[in-house]
Motif scaffolding. Structure first.
Motif, PDB file in Angstrom:
ATOM      1  N   PHE A   8       0.899  -1.203   0.028  1.00 25.45           N
ATOM      2  CA  PHE A   8      -0.127  -0.063  -0.075  1.00 25.45           C
ATOM      3  C   PHE A   8       0.910   1.219   0.113  1.00 25.45           C
ATOM      4  N   GLY A   9       1.423   1.541  -1.111  1.00 26.77           N
ATOM      5  CA  GLY A   9       2.494   2.467  -1.283  1.00 26.77           C
ATOM      6  C   GLY A   9       2.033   3.836  -1.491  1.00 26.77           C
ATOM      7  N   THR A  10       2.647   5.020  -0.815  1.00 22.43           N
ATOM      8  CA  THR A  10       2.607   6.506  -1.046  1.00 22.43           C
ATOM      9  C   THR A  10       2.130   6.788  -2.204  1.00 22.43           C
ATOM     10  N   SER A  11       2.632   6.191  -3.466  1.00 22.29           N
ATOM     11  CA  SER A  11       1.997   6.744  -4.618  1.00 22.29           C
ATOM     12  C   SER A  11       1.391   5.553  -5.274  1.00 22.29           C
ATOM     13  N   ALA A 152       8.163   6.693  -3.114  1.00 21.53           N
ATOM     14  CA  ALA A 152       7.666   7.992  -3.346  1.00 21.53           C
ATOM     15  C   ALA A 152       7.642   8.891  -2.173  1.00 21.53           C
ATOM     16  N   GLY A 153       7.433   8.314  -1.059  1.00 22.75           N
ATOM     17  CA  GLY A 153       7.322   9.046   0.139  1.00 22.75           C
ATOM     18  C   GLY A 153       8.278   8.515   1.363  1.00 22.75           C
ATOM     19  N   VAL A 154       8.807   7.308   1.127  1.00 25.19           N
ATOM     20  CA  VAL A 154       9.731   6.918   2.176  1.00 25.19           C
ATOM     21  C   VAL A 154      10.556   5.823   1.634  1.00 25.19           C
ATOM     22  N   SER A 155      11.859   5.961   2.203  1.00 29.02           N
ATOM     23  CA  SER A 155      12.897   4.865   1.797  1.00 29.02           C
ATOM     24  C   SER A 155      13.332   4.282   2.980  1.00 29.02           C
ATOM     25  N   GLY A 175      10.638   9.845  -4.172  1.00 34.05           N
ATOM     26  CA  GLY A 175      10.318  10.559  -5.428  1.00 34.05           C
ATOM     27  C   GLY A 175       9.206  11.766  -5.180  1.00 34.05           C
ATOM     28  N   ASN A 176       8.874  11.934  -4.174  1.00 27.36           N
ATOM     29  CA  ASN A 176       8.000  13.172  -4.073  1.00 27.36           C
ATOM     30  C   ASN A 176       8.424  14.402  -3.718  1.00 27.36           C
ATOM     31  N   ASN A 177       9.619  14.501  -2.854  1.00 25.98           N
ATOM     32  CA  ASN A 177      10.398  15.293  -2.696  1.00 25.98           C
ATOM     33  C   ASN A 177      11.074  15.920  -4.103  1.00 25.98           C
ATOM     34  N   MET A 178      11.396  14.958  -4.784  1.00 25.41           N
ATOM     35  CA  MET A 178      12.076  15.247  -5.964  1.00 25.41           C
ATOM     36  C   MET A 178      11.057  16.011  -6.830  1.00 25.41           C
ATOM     37  N   ASP A 179       9.831  15.537  -6.946  1.00 23.62           N
ATOM     38  CA  ASP A 179       9.050  16.029  -7.782  1.00 23.62           C
ATOM     39  C   ASP A 179       8.485  17.548  -7.160  1.00 23.62           C
ATOM     40  N   ILE A 180       8.475  17.912  -6.055  1.00 27.07           N
ATOM     41  CA  ILE A 180       8.187  19.179  -5.550  1.00 27.07           C
ATOM     42  C   ILE A 180       9.483  20.114  -5.682  1.00 27.07           C
ATOM     43  N   SER A 199       5.299  17.436 -13.409  1.00 24.56           N
ATOM     44  CA  SER A 199       6.859  17.257 -12.594  1.00 24.56           C
ATOM     45  C   SER A 199       7.201  15.768 -12.769  1.00 24.56           C
ATOM     46  N   GLU A 200       6.213  15.120 -12.107  1.00 31.21           N
ATOM     47  CA  GLU A 200       6.625  13.607 -12.022  1.00 31.21           C
ATOM     48  C   GLU A 200       7.097  13.049 -13.210  1.00 31.21           C
ATOM     49  N   LYS A 201       6.196  13.377 -14.270  1.00 33.06           N
ATOM     50  CA  LYS A 201       6.534  12.732 -15.648  1.00 33.06           C
ATOM     51  C   LYS A 201       7.897  13.359 -16.056  1.00 33.06           C
ATOM     52  N   GLY A 278      12.187  -0.181  -5.621  1.00 30.96           N
ATOM     53  CA  GLY A 278      11.615   1.027  -5.164  1.00 30.96           C
ATOM     54  C   GLY A 278      11.467   1.783  -6.678  1.00 30.96           C
ATOM     55  N   GLY A 279      10.283   2.464  -6.927  1.00 34.16           N
ATOM     56  CA  GLY A 279      10.212   3.037  -8.299  1.00 34.16           C
ATOM     57  C   GLY A 279      11.396   3.957  -8.653  1.00 34.16           C
ATOM     58  N   VAL A 280      11.987   4.825  -7.674  1.00 41.12           N
ATOM     59  CA  VAL A 280      12.878   5.674  -7.919  1.00 41.12           C
ATOM     60  C   VAL A 280      14.135   5.391  -8.634  1.00 41.12           C
ATOM     61  N   CYS A 281      14.295   4.055  -8.183  1.00 44.93           N
ATOM     62  CA  CYS A 281      15.494   3.453  -8.897  1.00 44.93           C
ATOM     63  C   CYS A 281      15.440   3.073 -10.214  1.00 44.93           C
ATOM     64  N   GLY A 282      14.334   3.431 -11.005  1.00 44.14           N
ATOM     65  CA  GLY A 282      14.271   3.586 -12.492  1.00 44.14           C
ATOM     66  C   GLY A 282      14.807   4.631 -12.897  1.00 44.14           C
ATOM     67  N   ILE A 283      15.450   5.831 -12.153  1.00 43.13           N
ATOM     68  CA  ILE A 283      16.389   6.897 -12.733  1.00 43.13           C
ATOM     69  C   ILE A 283      17.547   6.548 -13.291  1.00 43.13           C
ATOM     70  N   PRO A 304      12.362  -2.682 -10.520  1.00 45.38           N
ATOM     71  CA  PRO A 304      12.517  -2.377  -9.161  1.00 45.38           C
ATOM     72  C   PRO A 304      11.456  -2.101  -8.423  1.00 45.38           C
ATOM     73  N   GLN A 305      10.441  -1.337  -8.977  1.00 43.24           N
ATOM     74  CA  GLN A 305       9.268  -0.952  -8.360  1.00 43.24           C
ATOM     75  C   GLN A 305       8.311  -2.179  -7.821  1.00 43.24           C
ATOM     76  N   MET A 306       8.499  -3.424  -8.435  1.00 43.19           N
ATOM     77  CA  MET A 306       7.701  -4.562  -8.110  1.00 43.19           C
ATOM     78  C   MET A 306       8.410  -5.411  -7.125  1.00 43.19           C
TER      79      MET A 306
HETATM   80  N1  LIG Z   1      11.305   5.339 -14.488  1.00 42.86           N
HETATM   81  C1  LIG Z   1      11.289   6.378 -13.388  1.00 42.86           C
HETATM   82  N2  LIG Z   1      12.171   6.814 -13.048  1.00 42.86           N
HETATM   83  C2  LIG Z   1      12.162   7.743 -11.697  1.00 42.86           C
HETATM   84  N3  LIG Z   1      11.210   7.586 -10.958  1.00 42.86           N
HETATM   85  C3  LIG Z   1      10.247   6.685 -11.020  1.00 42.86           C
HETATM   86  C4  LIG Z   1      10.265   6.143 -12.417  1.00 42.86           C
HETATM   87  N4  LIG Z   1       9.037   5.138 -12.410  1.00 42.86           N
HETATM   88  C5  LIG Z   1       8.413   5.523 -11.078  1.00 42.86           C
HETATM   89  N5  LIG Z   1       8.947   6.409 -10.553  1.00 42.86           N
HETATM   90  C6  LIG Z   1       8.757   7.107  -9.218  1.00 42.86           C
HETATM   91  O1  LIG Z   1       8.856   6.150  -8.033  1.00 42.86           O
HETATM   92  C7  LIG Z   1       7.863   6.229  -7.049  1.00 42.86           C
HETATM   93  C8  LIG Z   1       6.735   5.302  -6.920  1.00 42.86           C
HETATM   94  O2  LIG Z   1       7.834   4.076  -6.489  1.00 42.86           O
HETATM   95  P1  LIG Z   1       7.192   2.977  -5.652  1.00 42.86           P
HETATM   96  O3  LIG Z   1       5.961   2.559  -6.239  1.00 42.86           O
HETATM   97  O4  LIG Z   1       8.199   2.112  -5.052  1.00 42.86           O
HETATM   98  O5  LIG Z   1       6.615   4.005  -4.249  1.00 42.86           O
HETATM   99  P2  LIG Z   1       5.405   3.606  -3.234  1.00 42.86           P
HETATM  100  O6  LIG Z   1       5.813   2.219  -2.839  1.00 42.86           O
HETATM  101  O7  LIG Z   1       4.260   3.904  -3.894  1.00 42.86           O
HETATM  102  O8  LIG Z   1       5.987   4.662  -2.027  1.00 42.86           O
HETATM  103  P3  LIG Z   1       6.455   4.447  -0.572  1.00 42.86           P
HETATM  104  O9  LIG Z   1       7.406   2.979  -0.715  1.00 42.86           O
HETATM  105  O10 LIG Z   1       7.319   5.393  -0.517  1.00 42.86           O
HETATM  106  O11 LIG Z   1       5.203   4.330   0.217  1.00 42.86           O
HETATM  107  C9  LIG Z   1       7.088   7.638  -7.782  1.00 42.86           C
HETATM  108  O12 LIG Z   1       7.867   8.543  -7.053  1.00 42.86           O
HETATM  109  C10 LIG Z   1       7.468   7.546  -9.015  1.00 42.86           C
HETATM  110  O13 LIG Z   1       7.397   8.958  -9.778  1.00 42.86           O
END
Ligand SMILES: Nc1ncnc2c1ncn2[C@@H]1O[C@H](COP(=O)(O)OP(=O)(O)OP(=O)(O)O)[C@@H](O)[C@H]1O
Ligand SMILES: [Mg+2]
Length: 328
Positions: A8-11, A152-155, A175-180, A199-201, A278-283, A304-306
């Motif tokens: 149940f992630g922040t994003s 997105a909100g916690v690491s 990631g949310n900090n980065m977007d802001i 910003s997120e896109k 985590g999703g941010v590792c997609g950078i 990594p997001q999954m």
């Molecule tokens: N290709 C990408 N490059 C950079 N950031 C990405 C990419 N794809 C998704 N993100 C970012 O990753 C974040 C979401 O990742 P993730 O699903 O791991 O977080 P979450 O589980 O919802 O949040 P949290 O774990 O902080 O509660 C968002 O900030 C999103 O913008």
């Protein structure tokens, strides 16, 4: 009883159904009518309205920095997701992933929201264990693992074995900090006001820690002086600063965790390397950047997001393993 792993992630909320695999990945978002408090839209449909709603509607994220901020909305959203993946007919046993060191009070909030959504049995496991499991890292009592999840909100950062967390922490950086910060940065440097979806896109498409990366994209916003719509071309180097600041913070904390470890564990860590999720590792270039800063090899899966929800899926399918990693 149907077994689910729920992140149940922040994003983004991700759900793994035992026997099927990942069955849902949708924005942890709802829209609410201001006067009545009635929930109008859920998940991705709700997030699409961010920044575009009129006065009568609020776009809400019931999880903020990894913690439930509205039990009512969280419960309603979970009920909606459950109905989508189960048809609402079966009794459900769900494992929720929580940030490293998550408090009892935070878990109670998830418990109450899950119960309100009709989940029969609820258990919890910390993100680092699930992240490693999702990347097929063998867990044992003797071989410690070092994992970093950037959401997105916690690491979460932790060194752990099957025996438990040796040293670890979670921080409200992601990631949310980065977007802001990117919104402010674009306003300052381009005189352009952009919304958080843009910003997120922008971060997700051209965000990069690769030196001299020159990918670029066109974004639309409102000119701060004239108030008129305007578009500009933004490249990776234009937004590297608001990304790097937060990655550096996470690396700083990861370094603190490493310094707390007993010598033997520390040595094993350096040999095994670190596991990223985590999703941010997609950078682009993030794994290489972290590896260089930490002076350790960095492993990462293709999605990594999954990783965390996949790890949750492995745990719900293995009762003996689940008993070891479940939080009491
Ligand atoms: N290709 C990408 N490059 C950079 N950031 C990405 C990419 N794809 C998704 N993100 C970012 O990753 C974040 C979401 O990742 P993730 O699903 O791991 O977080 P979450 O589980 O919802 O949040 P949290 O774990 O902080 O509660 C968002 O900030 C999103 O913008
Ligand atoms: Mg997460």
């Amino acid at each position: 009883m149907l077994k689910l792993a729920i992140d149940f992630g922040t994003s983004v909320t991700k759900i793994f159904k035992l026997g099927s695999g990942i069955v849902l990945a949708e924005a942890t978002c709802v829209t609410v009518t201001k006067d009545s408090g009635e929930v109008r839209a859920f998940g991705n449909e709700a997030k699409r309205l961010l920044g575009k709603t009129a006065e009568q509607t609020d776009v809400c994220f019931p999880v903020y920095e990894g913690e439930i901020v509205s039990e009512k909305l969280a419960g309603a959203l979970l009920a909606y997701f459950l109905k989508k993946v189960t048809g609402g007919k079966t009794s459900v046993d769900a494992l929720f992933s929580v940030p490293c060191g998550c408090s009892v009070a935070s878990r109670e909030k998830i418990y109450r929201a899950a119960k309100a959504a009709g989940i029969a049995r609820v258990s919890f496991a910390e993100v680092p264990f699930l992240s490693a499991l999702g990347q097929d890292v063998p867990l044992s009592d003797s071989n410690p693992v070092f994992a970093i999840d950037i959401g997105a909100g916690v690491s979460s950062v932790a060194a752990f074995s099957l025996d438990g967390i040796i040293a670890g922490l979670s921080m409200n950086v992601g990631g949310n900090n980065m977007d802001i910060h990117i919104i402010d940065h674009i306003a300052e440097n381009f005189n352009l006001k952009i919304g958080s979806l843009t910003s997120e896109k922008l971060k997700n498409t051209v965000g990069s820690l690769v030196e001299d990366d020159n990918q670029s994209t066109i974004i639309n916003g409102r000119d701060i002086q004239t108030g008129r719509p305007r578009s500009v071309t933004v490249s990776s180097s234009d937004i590297v600063f608001p990304i790097r600041v937060y990655v550096d913070k996470i690396v700083e904390y990861a370094d603190l965790v490493l310094k707390k470890l007993p010598a033997e564990v520390s040595a094993a860590m350096c040999k095994n390397g670190l596991y990223l999720s985590g999703g941010v590792c997609g950078i682009a270039g993030l794994p290489e950047y972290v590896a260089e800063k930490m002076q350790m090899e960095a492993h990462i899966s293709s999605d990594p997001q999954m990783s965390v929800v996949l790890g949750g899926g492995r745990a719900v399918g293995n009762a003996a393993l689940l008993r070891r990693i479940r939080m009491e």
